[in-house]
Design an enzyme around this catalytic site. Structure first.
Site, short mmCIF file in Angstrom:
data_model
loop_
_atom_site.label_atom_id
_atom_site.label_comp_id
_atom_site.label_asym_id
_atom_site.label_seq_id
_atom_site.Cartn_x
_atom_site.Cartn_y
_atom_site.Cartn_z
N TYR A 143 42.97 35.75 41.36
CA TYR A 143 44.36 35.43 41.08
C TYR A 143 45.17 35.22 42.35
O TYR A 143 46.29 34.71 42.30
CB TYR A 143 45.02 36.53 40.23
N LYS A 200 29.86 42.51 38.99
CA LYS A 200 28.86 41.53 38.56
C LYS A 200 27.93 41.34 39.76
O LYS A 200 27.76 40.23 40.29
CB LYS A 200 29.59 40.22 38.16
N ASP A 233 29.61 42.34 31.94
CA ASP A 233 29.26 41.89 30.59
C ASP A 233 28.78 43.06 29.73
O ASP A 233 29.14 43.18 28.56
CB ASP A 233 28.22 40.74 30.62
N ASP A 257 41.70 42.59 34.07
CA ASP A 257 42.64 41.93 33.17
C ASP A 257 42.01 41.80 31.78
O ASP A 257 42.60 42.15 30.75
CB ASP A 257 42.98 40.54 33.75
N ASP A 261 42.58 44.34 28.15
CA ASP A 261 43.02 43.83 26.84
C ASP A 261 42.02 44.21 25.75
O ASP A 261 42.41 44.53 24.63
CB ASP A 261 43.20 42.30 26.88
#
Ligand code: NAD
Length: 368
Positions: A143, A200, A233, A257, A261
């Protein structure tokens, strides 16, 4: 009487409606605990673009920097949606204030309020005992990386047809990883002593460095905390499969982020989740949800995430643990009595009473 100066940023959509309830609760806390909270409103997001052409006007940043804490509602909405990257976007206001205040840590607690267990889409036995904290890195990664759009020969398709290409850069520095990992280990020591570091590392170099730095800090300074690594994942699956396994989850900006959620849905409503963004100076508190343009102006938004962000502000910025507990207990009591906004109401439960935004704020204030 102690006095604090708050910078309040209503933003867009349901923002002005829910922040009014947050302020009401703050005033009630001030009255009960003998503290004077003065709130000064400033513009951010779409509202700021409309008034000044910029999502984060200099006056807003100055007001935030001069305050003891910032209370934000939410920004954004279809009115300002554009794919033209030269146009200002409301989210730039949010990213800009996080960066300018050096808010590199985002804390998002995910707790089940017992009376709302039925609002979750997960089975009761899966959500039983869920109490986790997502610690998201907030000022680095994709970001904040370099971004470019090109229209050149490299963007051409296999048949040579010209096309665009776009590049976003994911970059982290060791010190950025170390300071967020430290926040996670400190949070774990105050909780159940278990950190899951999410990355990851099977694909990304930033993740491999992340893992090295987290382990180095752990072994040197936090050997008492249990640390495990989990690929992002797999984490997405485990959060749904066995959410009670997690205590503190620490991860980089974009993974955080998305996972936060997802974790929000464990509770059944985004309208219940607060967050704190901390750095080394003024901190910012906001609900985890967005500006909900679909229900803006209808007086039905759930103000509880905003109110619970006031609880976090009392706890982290003002060291008012007792007042923070009082806000939490008030929210719990109101829910116990069956008061609900539409998003958390269960049509099959006849004891639920549906209220609007203002009436819900009033109930919490009465309890305080
Ligand atoms: P959203 O969180 O605004 O809404 C998602 C769904 O949850 C909607 O159905 C909405 O009605 C509901 N909802 C959210 N908060 C609620 C509340 N307090 N009470 C009752 N229902 C609530 O997410 P979105 O629809 O993806 O985004 C809408 C806008 O918000 C976009 O412009 C987006 O960019 C922006 N956004 C802002 C923030 C922020 O300010 N921090 C975060 C996320 C999204």
């Amino acid at each position: 009487m102690p006095a604090y100066k708050m910078c309040c940023l209503p933003g867009d959509g349901i923002g002005p409606e829910i922040i009014a309830e947050g302020k009401k609760v703050l005033a009630a806390v001030g009255a009960r605990f003998g503290v004077d909270f003065a709130c000064e409103d400033a513009l951010i997001g779409g509202a700021a673009i409309d008034a000044t052409g910029e999502p984060l006007p200099a006056a807003t940043l100055e007001a935030a920097q001069a305050s003891d804490a910032v209370l934000l509602a939410a920004v954004g909405g279809p009115k300002w949606d554009t794919t033209d990257s030269s146009k200002p976007r409301p989210e730039q206001g949010l990213l800009g204030i996080r960066k300018a205040l050096g808010l590199y840590t985002n804390l998002r607690p995910v707790q089940i309020f017992a009376p709302l267990a039925g609002a979750s889409t997960l089975k009761p036995e899966v959500i039983d005992g869920v109490d986790l904290m997502i610690v998201r890195e907030l000022t680095g990664g994709l970001y904040f990386g370099a971004r470019h759009r090109y229209y050149d020969e490299e963007g051409a398709g296999p048949d040579g047809t010209p096309g665009q290409r776009a590049v976003d850069t994911l970059e982290y520095r060791e010190y950025e990883v170390e300071r967020i990992a430290r926040q996670a280990f400190e949070a774990a020591r105050r909780r159940r002593g278990h950190v899951t570091s999410v990355d990851k590392a099977n694909v990304l170099d930033t993740s491999r460095m992340w893992r090295e730095v987290v382990h180095r800090l752990h072994d040197a300074e936090y050997p008492d905390v249990t640390l495990d690594d989990m690929l992002v994942d797999n984490t997405a699956m485990q959060l749904i499969n066995r959410p009670a396994f997690f205590d503190v989850v620490v991860t980089e900006n974009m993974f955080g982020d998305i996972l936060s959620d997802e974790a929000a849905q464990i509770t059944g409503s985004l309208g219940m989740l607060a967050s704190a963004s901390l750095g080394d100076g003024v901190a910012l508190y906001e609900p985890s949800h967005g500006s909900a343009p679909d229900i803006a102006g209808k007086g039905i938004a759930n103000p509880l995430a905003q109110i619970l962000s006031v609880e976090m502000m009392l706890r982290y910025s003002f060291d008012m643990g007792e007042a923070a507990d009082a806000v939490h207990a008030a929210v719990e009591a109101v829910l116990d009595e069956g008061w609900r906004t539409g998003d958390i109401a269960d049509a099959s439960t006849p004891t639920d009473h549906v209220l609007g935004t203002v009436a819900m704020g009033d109930k919490v204030v009465e309890r305080i």
